[in-house]
Every structure is written in C-alpha cells, then in structure tokens.
Design a protein around this motif. Structure first.
Motif, PDB file in Angstrom:
ATOM      1  N   VAL A   1      11.524   6.454   8.162  1.00 30.92           N
ATOM      2  CA  VAL A   1      10.461   6.205   7.194  1.00 30.92           C
ATOM      3  C   VAL A   1      10.672   4.854   6.506  1.00 30.92           C
ATOM      4  CG1 VAL A   1       9.205   7.105   5.214  1.00 30.92           C
ATOM      5  CG2 VAL A   1      10.381   8.695   6.759  1.00 30.92           C
ATOM      6  N   PRO A   2       9.863   3.835   6.832  1.00 28.11           N
ATOM      7  CA  PRO A   2       9.926   2.560   6.097  1.00 28.11           C
ATOM      8  C   PRO A   2       9.360   2.743   4.690  1.00 28.11           C
ATOM      9  CG  PRO A   2       8.750   2.351   8.203  1.00 28.11           C
ATOM     10  CD  PRO A   2       8.857   3.804   7.906  1.00 28.11           C
ATOM     11  N   VAL A   3      10.045   2.183   3.706  1.00 28.28           N
ATOM     12  CA  VAL A   3       9.595   2.297   2.314  1.00 28.28           C
ATOM     13  C   VAL A   3       9.717   0.928   1.648  1.00 28.28           C
ATOM     14  CG1 VAL A   3       9.906   3.435   0.088  1.00 28.28           C
ATOM     15  CG2 VAL A   3      10.419   4.688   2.204  1.00 28.28           C
ATOM     16  N   SER A   4       8.641   0.504   0.999  1.00 34.08           N
ATOM     17  CA  SER A   4       8.670  -0.732   0.224  1.00 34.08           C
ATOM     18  C   SER A   4       8.838  -0.385  -1.251  1.00 34.08           C
ATOM     19  CB  SER A   4       7.372  -1.515   0.423  1.00 34.08           C
ATOM     20  OG  SER A   4       7.304  -2.607  -0.484  1.00 34.08           O
ATOM     21  N   ILE A   5       9.837  -0.996  -1.901  1.00 37.28           N
ATOM     22  CA  ILE A   5      10.030  -0.849  -3.343  1.00 37.28           C
ATOM     23  C   ILE A   5       9.867  -2.234  -3.952  1.00 37.28           C
ATOM     24  CG2 ILE A   5      11.595  -0.152  -5.193  1.00 37.28           C
ATOM     25  CD1 ILE A   5      12.988   1.683  -3.177  1.00 37.28           C
ATOM     26  N   GLY A   6       8.874  -2.377  -4.834  1.00 40.00           N
ATOM     27  CA  GLY A   6       8.577  -3.687  -5.420  1.00 40.00           C
ATOM     28  C   GLY A   6       8.634  -3.656  -6.933  1.00 40.00           C
TER      29      GLY A   6
ATOM     30  N   ARG B   1      -0.353   9.505  -3.917  1.00 40.25           N
ATOM     31  CA  ARG B   1      -0.226  10.930  -3.612  1.00 40.25           C
ATOM     32  C   ARG B   1      -0.201  11.164  -2.101  1.00 40.25           C
ATOM     33  NH1 ARG B   1       2.060  15.122  -5.025  1.00 40.25           N
ATOM     34  NH2 ARG B   1       1.529  14.554  -7.172  1.00 40.25           N
ATOM     35  N   ALA B   2      -0.996  10.396  -1.355  1.00 39.15           N
ATOM     36  CA  ALA B   2      -1.031  10.563   0.103  1.00 39.15           C
ATOM     37  C   ALA B   2       0.337  10.294   0.719  1.00 39.15           C
ATOM     38  CB  ALA B   2      -2.082   9.635   0.710  1.00 39.15           C
ATOM     39  N   ASP B   3       1.082   9.309   0.171  1.00 38.36           N
ATOM     40  CA  ASP B   3       2.425   9.022   0.687  1.00 38.36           C
ATOM     41  C   ASP B   3       3.360  10.206   0.465  1.00 38.36           C
ATOM     42  OD1 ASP B   3       1.687   6.521   1.546  1.00 38.36           O
ATOM     43  OD2 ASP B   3       2.544   5.442  -0.159  1.00 38.36           O
ATOM     44  N   ILE B   4       3.297  10.806  -0.727  1.00 36.47           N
ATOM     45  CA  ILE B   4       4.150  11.961  -1.026  1.00 36.47           C
ATOM     46  C   ILE B   4       3.789  13.135  -0.121  1.00 36.47           C
ATOM     47  CG2 ILE B   4       4.793  13.643  -2.806  1.00 36.47           C
ATOM     48  CD1 ILE B   4       5.926  10.816  -3.246  1.00 36.47           C
ATOM     49  N   ASP B   5       2.505  13.347   0.112  1.00 36.97           N
ATOM     50  CA  ASP B   5       2.078  14.441   0.996  1.00 36.97           C
ATOM     51  C   ASP B   5       2.584  14.221   2.419  1.00 36.97           C
ATOM     52  OD1 ASP B   5       0.786  15.626  -1.131  1.00 36.97           O
ATOM     53  OD2 ASP B   5      -1.212  14.882  -0.590  1.00 36.97           O
ATOM     54  N   ARG B   6       2.561  12.971   2.892  1.00 39.85           N
ATOM     55  CA  ARG B   6       3.064  12.679   4.246  1.00 39.85           C
ATOM     56  C   ARG B   6       4.567  12.920   4.325  1.00 39.85           C
ATOM     57  NH1 ARG B   6       3.166   7.875   6.217  1.00 39.85           N
ATOM     58  NH2 ARG B   6       2.623   6.668   4.363  1.00 39.85           N
ATOM     59  N   LEU B   7       5.294  12.520   3.269  1.00 43.74           N
ATOM     60  CA  LEU B   7       6.736  12.750   3.249  1.00 43.74           C
ATOM     61  C   LEU B   7       7.057  14.245   3.225  1.00 43.74           C
ATOM     62  CD1 LEU B   7       7.859   9.989   0.719  1.00 43.74           C
ATOM     63  CD2 LEU B   7       8.463  10.106   3.138  1.00 43.74           C
ATOM     64  N   ARG B   8       6.289  15.002   2.469  1.00 45.65           N
ATOM     65  CA  ARG B   8       6.521  16.441   2.384  1.00 45.65           C
ATOM     66  C   ARG B   8       6.298  17.103   3.753  1.00 45.65           C
ATOM     67  NH1 ARG B   8       6.764  18.721  -2.372  1.00 45.65           N
ATOM     68  NH2 ARG B   8       5.304  17.235  -3.314  1.00 45.65           N
TER      69      ARG B   8
ATOM     70  N   GLY C   1      11.298  17.657  10.500  1.00 49.50           N
ATOM     71  CA  GLY C   1      12.596  17.204  10.980  1.00 49.50           C
ATOM     72  C   GLY C   1      13.398  16.573   9.864  1.00 49.50           C
ATOM     73  N   THR C   2      14.406  15.804  10.243  1.00 52.06           N
ATOM     74  CA  THR C   2      15.300  15.151   9.283  1.00 52.06           C
ATOM     75  C   THR C   2      14.777  13.754   8.962  1.00 52.06           C
ATOM     76  OG1 THR C   2      17.195  16.356  10.180  1.00 52.06           O
ATOM     77  CG2 THR C   2      17.667  14.409   8.856  1.00 52.06           C
ATOM     78  N   LEU C   3      14.641  13.455   7.669  1.00 43.75           N
ATOM     79  CA  LEU C   3      14.150  12.153   7.249  1.00 43.75           C
ATOM     80  C   LEU C   3      15.287  11.144   7.160  1.00 43.75           C
ATOM     81  CD1 LEU C   3      11.661  13.002   4.336  1.00 43.75           C
ATOM     82  CD2 LEU C   3      11.196  12.804   6.780  1.00 43.75           C
ATOM     83  N   VAL C   4      15.042   9.947   7.700  1.00 44.60           N
ATOM     84  CA  VAL C   4      15.915   8.800   7.474  1.00 44.60           C
ATOM     85  C   VAL C   4      15.071   7.774   6.724  1.00 44.60           C
ATOM     86  CG1 VAL C   4      17.308   6.971   8.507  1.00 44.60           C
ATOM     87  CG2 VAL C   4      17.283   9.249   9.542  1.00 44.60           C
ATOM     88  N   LEU C   5      15.344   7.618   5.442  1.00 48.80           N
ATOM     89  CA  LEU C   5      14.548   6.760   4.565  1.00 48.80           C
ATOM     90  C   LEU C   5      15.117   5.351   4.585  1.00 48.80           C
ATOM     91  CD1 LEU C   5      14.517   9.424   1.772  1.00 48.80           C
ATOM     92  CD2 LEU C   5      12.508   8.768   3.107  1.00 48.80           C
ATOM     93  N   LEU C   6      14.252   4.370   4.829  1.00 52.03           N
ATOM     94  CA  LEU C   6      14.697   2.990   5.042  1.00 52.03           C
ATOM     95  C   LEU C   6      13.946   2.063   4.086  1.00 52.03           C
ATOM     96  CD1 LEU C   6      14.561   3.315   8.911  1.00 52.03           C
ATOM     97  CD2 LEU C   6      16.662   3.144   7.558  1.00 52.03           C
ATOM     98  N   PRO C   7      14.385   2.003   2.818  1.00 48.81           N
ATOM     99  CA  PRO C   7      13.685   1.179   1.830  1.00 48.81           C
ATOM    100  C   PRO C   7      14.100  -0.293   1.870  1.00 48.81           C
ATOM    101  CG  PRO C   7      15.376   2.502   0.758  1.00 48.81           C
ATOM    102  CD  PRO C   7      15.447   2.810   2.225  1.00 48.81           C
TER     103      PRO C   7
ATOM    104  N   SER D   1      15.244   8.782  -5.142  1.00 48.94           N
ATOM    105  CA  SER D   1      15.757  10.037  -5.688  1.00 48.94           C
ATOM    106  C   SER D   1      14.978  10.441  -6.928  1.00 48.94           C
ATOM    107  CB  SER D   1      17.246   9.900  -6.024  1.00 48.94           C
ATOM    108  OG  SER D   1      18.006   9.699  -4.854  1.00 48.94           O
ATOM    109  N   TYR D   2      14.615   9.463  -7.756  1.00 50.66           N
ATOM    110  CA  TYR D   2      13.842   9.731  -8.977  1.00 50.66           C
ATOM    111  C   TYR D   2      12.484  10.333  -8.627  1.00 50.66           C
ATOM    112  CZ  TYR D   2      11.474   8.709 -13.438  1.00 50.66           C
ATOM    113  OH  TYR D   2      10.772   8.810 -14.612  1.00 50.66           O
ATOM    114  N   VAL D   3      11.771   9.713  -7.688  1.00 51.59           N
ATOM    115  CA  VAL D   3      10.447  10.206  -7.296  1.00 51.59           C
ATOM    116  C   VAL D   3      10.567  11.546  -6.568  1.00 51.59           C
ATOM    117  CG1 VAL D   3       8.409   9.743  -5.870  1.00 51.59           C
ATOM    118  CG2 VAL D   3       9.432   7.899  -7.217  1.00 51.59           C
ATOM    119  N   PHE D   4      11.529  11.659  -5.640  1.00 50.97           N
ATOM    120  CA  PHE D   4      11.709  12.909  -4.894  1.00 50.97           C
ATOM    121  C   PHE D   4      12.026  14.059  -5.840  1.00 50.97           C
ATOM    122  CE2 PHE D   4      12.505  12.013  -0.160  1.00 50.97           C
ATOM    123  CZ  PHE D   4      11.569  10.995  -0.143  1.00 50.97           C
ATOM    124  N   ASN D   5      12.855  13.791  -6.848  1.00 53.55           N
ATOM    125  CA  ASN D   5      13.213  14.839  -7.797  1.00 53.55           C
ATOM    126  C   ASN D   5      11.977  15.291  -8.580  1.00 53.55           C
ATOM    127  OD1 ASN D   5      15.404  16.413  -9.100  1.00 53.55           O
ATOM    128  ND2 ASN D   5      14.795  15.279 -10.926  1.00 53.55           N
TER     129      ASN D   5
END
Length: 277
Positions: free
Chosen positions: A165-170, A30-37, A43-49, A61-65
């Motif tokens: 924004v660095p993002v790890s997807i595992g 939840r803390a990650d989502i709050d930081r993203l929000r 400003g403009t987010l550049v997501l780098l997974p 996109s699934y989580v953001f939606n």
C-alpha cells in the motif's frame, strides 16, 4: 516490537494533545480508509509511506487507532532506539533495525526470519522505502533491502495474500525545517538522543498547519508479475525476482507521487520559483 495495549492507550492521549496543539488537523479520505479496511480482510498489509519527518512514524498508527484498524508494526532505524523513547516505541509497535546489513549475514538472517514470522502471522508492517527522511520534500530513490526480504517472505506464503500500500504523508510545514536547512547548507546531521528530545520542546511553541494522508492503489505481487511478463504459476529466476522487487519499489514511489496533495507551502514555493525565473 512488544505491542502493549496500556502503552498504546497512553500514547493515544499524548498524541491527541500533541497534534491538537501543533497541527490544525490530520486530513484523510473516507474512501481510503474503507479501501484499507477491505484490504486488511483480504490479506496482510505492507504499508509503504513517504518519509519527510519523524512524525511519519506516528501518523498511520494514529489514524488506524482512531478508525479501529489493526495497528502496524513499524520498521524504524536503530538511531531512534535511545532512552527513554526506544522502549516506549517498542511497546507502541516499533522494531528497530540497522540501516545497513552489509558484512553481517547472521544479522540479515535474523531480520529475514523475523519479517517472515510477522507476515505469516498476519501482522501489518510499515516501512519507509526511502530509507531516510527527504530533506527537500522530493521523494528519494527506493532502497530495496528490507523490501527484498518482505517479497521473499510473501512468495513463501502464497496462501495468504500480501498487499502493498503506497501512502503519501504531507505537511504544510515540517517540524525539522530548521535542521534540514542547516544540513542542506553543509552542516552535520544532529544525532538523535535524549538531549535532542528535550531540546525539541521548542516545537510546542509553534503551529505547523495541516497533515494530509493519501492512499494509493493497493498493489499485489501477481499484478507486478504481470507487468514484468511472469505469470503467477511461473517460477521466478533470480533475475526476474530482482526485476519484481525493483518494479514494485518504483511503482510504489510513482503512486505516492501521483496521489500526493499539493499543500499551501508547495504552492508558495512554486510561486517563488516562477518569480525567480
């Protein structure tokens, strides 16, 4: 990209069912989502997974939606622009680009202008710095082509902060495990096409465990400038601009490594390695 709300709602239903069928869930903090929000308001987010699977294109996109965050426009390789999924993905927010712009200055100029327009209009952008999927689970070295364009565009609109924004997807298991094994043993990579899409229905017969998403610290160009010894007011020489992009790309990969969760599959692999040695 031609985002269409009707298509996005339909994809929401499809992916809800797909993920429930083959995965045990998508885990995030939840803390990650709050930081993203909070960052999206600044400003403009550049997501780098990280990039380990074709499923990566869907996760953010699934989580953001689900969390009512603005959906990113996703830079995807043109190898995925085939019938029938190409047009669907475009309406879902993807735009397709070549892996290499070498030798085609006009194409590079068009992509550059497109990216500048997206940033100027405030669209979140998602791109995969590794360029292609890792076949081993280890992060690949960053590719700087598209990141160069985004940094140039961000420097041109200093009044609107661009946040990286660095993002790890595992994954406990990746759906491409068999094809990766084939490629690592010297086999050729299968071309993405409609035939392969329908052959992949076998995926629905298996379970692949959990997906985990972790978000690293939000990075700004001012922060990276400070790391290379250039103040925000100081003009960037060509050498310093290259150093800025290189430091940003490497810092993103370091942060992805730092926040990546250790999965049961990873623990098993470590145990097997320790037994061999």
């Amino acid at each position: 990209a031609t985002p269409d709300r009707t298509t996005i709602k339909a994809l929401e239903v499809v992916f809800d069912r797909l993920f429930q069928r083959i995965y045990a869930g998508v885990e995030w903090e939840r803390a990650d989502i709050d930081r993203l929000r909070a960052a999206a308001k600044q400003g403009t987010l550049v997501l780098l997974p990280s990039h380990k699977s074709h499923v990566d294109y869907l996760i953010l996109s699934y989580v953001f939606n689900q969390q009512n965050l603005p959906l990113p426009l996703i830079a995807a390789g043109d190898n995925l622009d085939f019938f029938p999924v190409g047009s669907v993905f475009r309406r879902g927010g993807a735009f397709f680009i070549r892996r290499s712009f070498r030798g085609d200055r006009l194409y590079a100029a068009v992509v550059d202008a497109y990216v500048r327009r997206l940033l100027r209009d405030g669209y979140p952008i998602e791109l995969f710095l590794e360029g292609g999927r890792s076949r081993t689970g280890k992060l690949l070295p960053p590719k700087f082509g598209l990141l160069n364009m985004i940094v140039d565009a961000a420097l041109a609109v200093p009044e609107r902060p661009t946040l990286f924004v660095p993002v790890s997807i595992g994954y406990e298991r990746v759906i491409e495990a068999r094809s990766y094994e084939h490629e690592l043993q010297g086999g050729e990579k299968a071309k993405e096409d409609a035939a392969g899409l329908f052959a992949s229905r076998d995926v629905l017969r298996h379970r692949y465990g959990r997906i985990s998403m972790q978000v690293g610290p939000v990075l700004t160009l001012d922060e990276i400038r400070s790391e290379i010894g250039v103040s925000p007011e100081q003009a960037l020489s060509p050498a310093k601009r290259r150093a800025l992009v290189t430091r940003l790309g490497n810092r993103v990969m370091d942060e992805i490594n730092r926040v990546t969760a250790l999965t049961p599959g990873g623990l098993t692999a470590l145990a097997l390695l320790s037994q061999r040695h």
